[in-house]
Design a protein around this motif. Structure first.
Motif, PDB file in Angstrom:
ATOM      1  N   GLN A  72       0.868  -1.073  -0.143  1.00 14.43           N
ATOM      2  CA  GLN A  72      -0.245   0.085   0.042  1.00 14.43           C
ATOM      3  C   GLN A  72       0.960   1.146  -0.030  1.00 14.43           C
ATOM      4  N   ILE A  73       0.533   2.032  -1.048  1.00 10.87           N
ATOM      5  CA  ILE A  73       1.339   3.374  -0.938  1.00 10.87           C
ATOM      6  C   ILE A  73       0.512   4.553  -0.459  1.00 10.87           C
ATOM      7  N   ILE A 107      -4.582  11.151  -3.764  1.00  8.04           N
ATOM      8  CA  ILE A 107      -4.496   9.859  -4.036  1.00  8.04           C
ATOM      9  C   ILE A 107      -5.464   9.400  -4.932  1.00  8.04           C
ATOM     10  N   ARG A 108      -6.507  10.013  -5.420  1.00 12.24           N
ATOM     11  CA  ARG A 108      -7.544   9.799  -6.339  1.00 12.24           C
ATOM     12  C   ARG A 108      -6.724   9.866  -7.833  1.00 12.24           C
ATOM     13  N   LYS A 109      -6.282  10.949  -8.074  1.00 10.01           N
ATOM     14  CA  LYS A 109      -5.472  11.170  -9.013  1.00 10.01           C
ATOM     15  C   LYS A 109      -4.266  10.398  -9.531  1.00 10.01           C
ATOM     16  N   HIS A 110      -3.456   9.953  -8.440  1.00  7.14           N
ATOM     17  CA  HIS A 110      -2.373   9.234  -8.623  1.00  7.14           C
ATOM     18  C   HIS A 110      -2.445   7.852  -8.301  1.00  7.14           C
ATOM     19  N   LYS A 111      -3.776   7.398  -8.245  1.00 10.11           N
ATOM     20  CA  LYS A 111      -3.736   5.912  -7.992  1.00 10.11           C
ATOM     21  C   LYS A 111      -3.193   5.475  -6.483  1.00 10.11           C
ATOM     22  N   LEU A 112      -3.529   6.178  -5.596  1.00  5.93           N
ATOM     23  CA  LEU A 112      -2.579   5.456  -4.259  1.00  5.93           C
ATOM     24  C   LEU A 112      -3.765   4.992  -3.255  1.00  5.93           C
ATOM     25  N   ASP A 113      -3.192   4.629  -2.124  1.00  3.21           N
ATOM     26  CA  ASP A 113      -4.010   3.737  -1.190  1.00  3.21           C
ATOM     27  C   ASP A 113      -4.361   4.557  -0.058  1.00  3.21           C
ATOM     28  N   GLY A 114      -3.915   5.658   0.292  1.00  3.07           N
ATOM     29  CA  GLY A 114      -4.163   6.241   1.736  1.00  3.07           C
ATOM     30  C   GLY A 114      -3.491   7.394   1.932  1.00  3.07           C
ATOM     31  N   LYS A 149     -14.340  10.612   5.689  1.00  6.56           N
ATOM     32  CA  LYS A 149     -15.431  10.927   4.807  1.00  6.56           C
ATOM     33  C   LYS A 149     -15.180  10.851   3.461  1.00  6.56           C
ATOM     34  N   GLU A 150     -13.922  11.837   3.051  1.00  4.76           N
ATOM     35  CA  GLU A 150     -13.506  11.984   1.630  1.00  4.76           C
ATOM     36  C   GLU A 150     -13.130  10.519   1.465  1.00  4.76           C
ATOM     37  N   LEU A 151     -12.358   9.754   2.092  1.00  6.70           N
ATOM     38  CA  LEU A 151     -11.743   8.522   1.698  1.00  6.70           C
ATOM     39  C   LEU A 151     -12.967   7.303   1.351  1.00  6.70           C
ATOM     40  N   ASP A 152     -13.982   7.501   2.448  1.00  6.13           N
ATOM     41  CA  ASP A 152     -15.243   6.465   1.994  1.00  6.13           C
ATOM     42  C   ASP A 152     -15.858   6.951   0.592  1.00  6.13           C
ATOM     43  N   ILE A 153     -15.780   8.097   0.285  1.00  3.16           N
ATOM     44  CA  ILE A 153     -16.365   8.348  -0.979  1.00  3.16           C
ATOM     45  C   ILE A 153     -15.498   7.689  -2.189  1.00  3.16           C
ATOM     46  N   LEU A 154     -14.027   7.859  -1.932  1.00  4.65           N
ATOM     47  CA  LEU A 154     -13.197   7.054  -2.657  1.00  4.65           C
ATOM     48  C   LEU A 154     -13.208   5.683  -2.883  1.00  4.65           C
ATOM     49  N   GLU A 155     -13.413   5.081  -1.656  1.00  3.39           N
ATOM     50  CA  GLU A 155     -13.447   3.762  -1.521  1.00  3.39           C
ATOM     51  C   GLU A 155     -14.851   3.212  -2.464  1.00  3.39           C
ATOM     52  N   LYS A 156     -16.058   3.934  -2.332  1.00  4.67           N
ATOM     53  CA  LYS A 156     -16.963   3.436  -3.174  1.00  4.67           C
ATOM     54  C   LYS A 156     -16.738   3.693  -4.770  1.00  4.67           C
ATOM     55  N   GLU A 157     -16.026   4.605  -5.065  1.00  3.19           N
ATOM     56  CA  GLU A 157     -15.494   4.804  -6.746  1.00  3.19           C
ATOM     57  C   GLU A 157     -14.611   3.580  -7.047  1.00  3.19           C
ATOM     58  N   LYS A 160     -12.069  -0.147  -3.659  1.00  5.45           N
ATOM     59  CA  LYS A 160     -10.794  -0.595  -2.765  1.00  5.45           C
ATOM     60  C   LYS A 160     -10.729   0.107  -1.525  1.00  5.45           C
ATOM     61  N   LYS A 161     -10.218  -0.603  -0.433  1.00  2.00           N
ATOM     62  CA  LYS A 161     -10.152  -0.042   0.965  1.00  2.00           C
ATOM     63  C   LYS A 161      -8.994   1.261   0.626  1.00  2.00           C
ATOM     64  N   LYS A 162      -9.255   2.354   1.482  1.00  3.62           N
ATOM     65  CA  LYS A 162      -8.394   3.345   1.483  1.00  3.62           C
ATOM     66  C   LYS A 162      -8.217   3.788   2.806  1.00  3.62           C
ATOM     67  N   LEU A 163      -6.644   3.712   3.436  1.00  4.04           N
ATOM     68  CA  LEU A 163      -6.216   3.960   4.547  1.00  4.04           C
ATOM     69  C   LEU A 163      -6.137   5.405   4.949  1.00  4.04           C
ATOM     70  N   LEU A 164      -6.560   5.632   6.540  1.00  2.00           N
ATOM     71  CA  LEU A 164      -5.931   6.700   7.045  1.00  2.00           C
ATOM     72  C   LEU A 164      -5.053   6.538   8.480  1.00  2.00           C
ATOM     73  N   THR A 165      -3.962   6.905   8.394  1.00  2.00           N
ATOM     74  CA  THR A 165      -2.980   7.061   9.421  1.00  2.00           C
ATOM     75  C   THR A 165      -2.278   8.149   9.767  1.00  2.00           C
ATOM     76  N   THR A 166      -1.587   8.107  10.863  1.00  2.00           N
ATOM     77  CA  THR A 166      -1.073   9.260  11.308  1.00  2.00           C
ATOM     78  C   THR A 166       0.401   9.040  11.953  1.00  2.00           C
ATOM     79  N   ALA A 167       1.114   9.795  11.982  1.00  2.00           N
ATOM     80  CA  ALA A 167       2.508   9.764  12.996  1.00  2.00           C
ATOM     81  C   ALA A 167       2.493  10.762  13.987  1.00  2.00           C
TER      82      ALA A 167
END
Length: 354
Positions: A72-73, A107-114, A149-157, A160-167
């Protein structure tokens, strides 16, 4: 598959700010996630600071999926130098919505995962000149809600599962300025930066697993992890940070043993990566390697030059990985990939998690 049976994640931060990524030097099969560092925050939006370089790097990193289809990227937004505008960017509902949309659009434009957020730090000073305010505490949580919320929209599109993480800060005071128990609901992983610990007066460890008995330490990975769990963060979402680089100190002329001795200066305290240390410094040129068994942390000391270096090695990494398995944590992350070009520490992580 029950959560407890999941293999630990291995998240590597790969930097783009130093130029084009050489994807052939990345062992994609040994990683589960790559966090691309960093994306800037500008005009309250997530912003690619060098579009040509960053977009090329995304293509290169995505090509690694041919070697590991599960890799995942993610984009990592912020970092030490680019955290100054977070507080402003997430101040109101509409600003948060715009910031979240701009993050997910990349991530939508560049086909990334989260999306990974590396805000250093909400509600407290990071780099000099950073904006911070008391409201950051709640806005930090609300920002994650908006991005989710925005990632959930992208998941529906994409289906694929989209991730949200934090450092996050690997020190308990980070928890006073945030609502990590609440924020954790929106997050897949919380990457604890359990490194860059050091005191101003006595030589200590910068990435110790436990307390040292030789010198009094405020911080350790164990302390931070226990504090996060007490704050309501599930163990399965906690990811322990590993340092792929050392930190150097110059000690006083009377220094005898290194650890616990008085610091003369911290000039050039940001040390070299582990490959360099192992190949060129450890037990060479007057540098002797020692193990602090209590802290599970190695260090180097040169009695002639009074130089002291704190770092992670295979032994300390094996101890950290054992801790992750024992406490059923999410996994490990490391900063940063190119600091250990020969893969000594990543190989150890792979071996420990086999």
């Amino acid at each position: 598959m029950k959560t407890a049976d999941k293999k630990p994640v291995v998240i590597g931060y790969v930097t783009g700010y130093s130029g084009l990524v050489n994807q052939d030097q990345i062992a994609a099969d040994k990683l589960t996630h790559i966090n691309y560092a960093f994306v800037n925050v500008k005009n309250n939006q997530a912003y690619l600071d060098n579009y040509k370089r960053d977009s090329t790097n995304f293509v290169r990193l995505n090509s690694l999926k041919r070697k590991n289809s599960n890799l995942q990227i993610l984009i990592s937004i912020g970092g030490w130098s680019w955290s100054e505008n977070f507080s402003d960017a997430v101040l109101t509902d509409s600003l948060r919505k715009g910031f979240a949309k701009s993050s997910v659009d990349i991530i939508r434009k560049h086909k990334l995962d989260g999306v990974d957020i590396d805000w250093e730090y909400p509600g407290m000073p990071g780099e000099e000149g950073n904006v911070y305010r008391p409201e950051d505490k709640q806005n930090f949580t609300l920002m994650f809600e908006a991005i989710r919320k925005e990632l959930d929209i992208l998941e529906k599109e994409t289906g694929k599962k989209k991730l949200l993480t934090t450092a996050t800060g690997g020190f308990p005071s980070f928890l006073d300025k945030t609502e990590m128990g609440k924020a954790a609901k929106y997050l897949d992983y919380i990457n604890l930066m359990t490194y860059d610990y050091y005191s101003s007066k006595q030589a200590g460890h910068h990435t110790n697993l436990y307390d040292s008995k030789t010198y009094p330490s405020d911080n350790s990975a164990d302390k931070a992890i226990k504090a996060y769990m007490a704050a309501g963060v599930p163990a399965s979402k906690i990811v322990m940070g590993i340092a792929f680089y050392g930190r150097n100190l110059k000690l006083s002329t009377t220094a005898q043993k290194g650890l616990g001795d008085t610091i003369a200066s911290t000039a050039n305290s940001y040390g070299k990566g582990y490959t360099f240390l192992k190949d060129s410094v450890v037990n060479k040129k007057g540098f002797i390697e020692y193990k602090d068994e209590d802290a599970k942390a190695p260090y180097l000391f040169n009695t002639e030059t009074k130089q002291y270096i704190s770092y992670d090695n295979e032994w300390s990494v094996a101890n950290k990985c054992d801790y992750v398995l024992k406490h059923k944590l999410g996994g490990v992350m490391f900063w940063e990939y190119s600091s250990d070009k020969n893969g000594y520490l990543l190989n150890q992580i792979t071996k420990s998690f086999k």
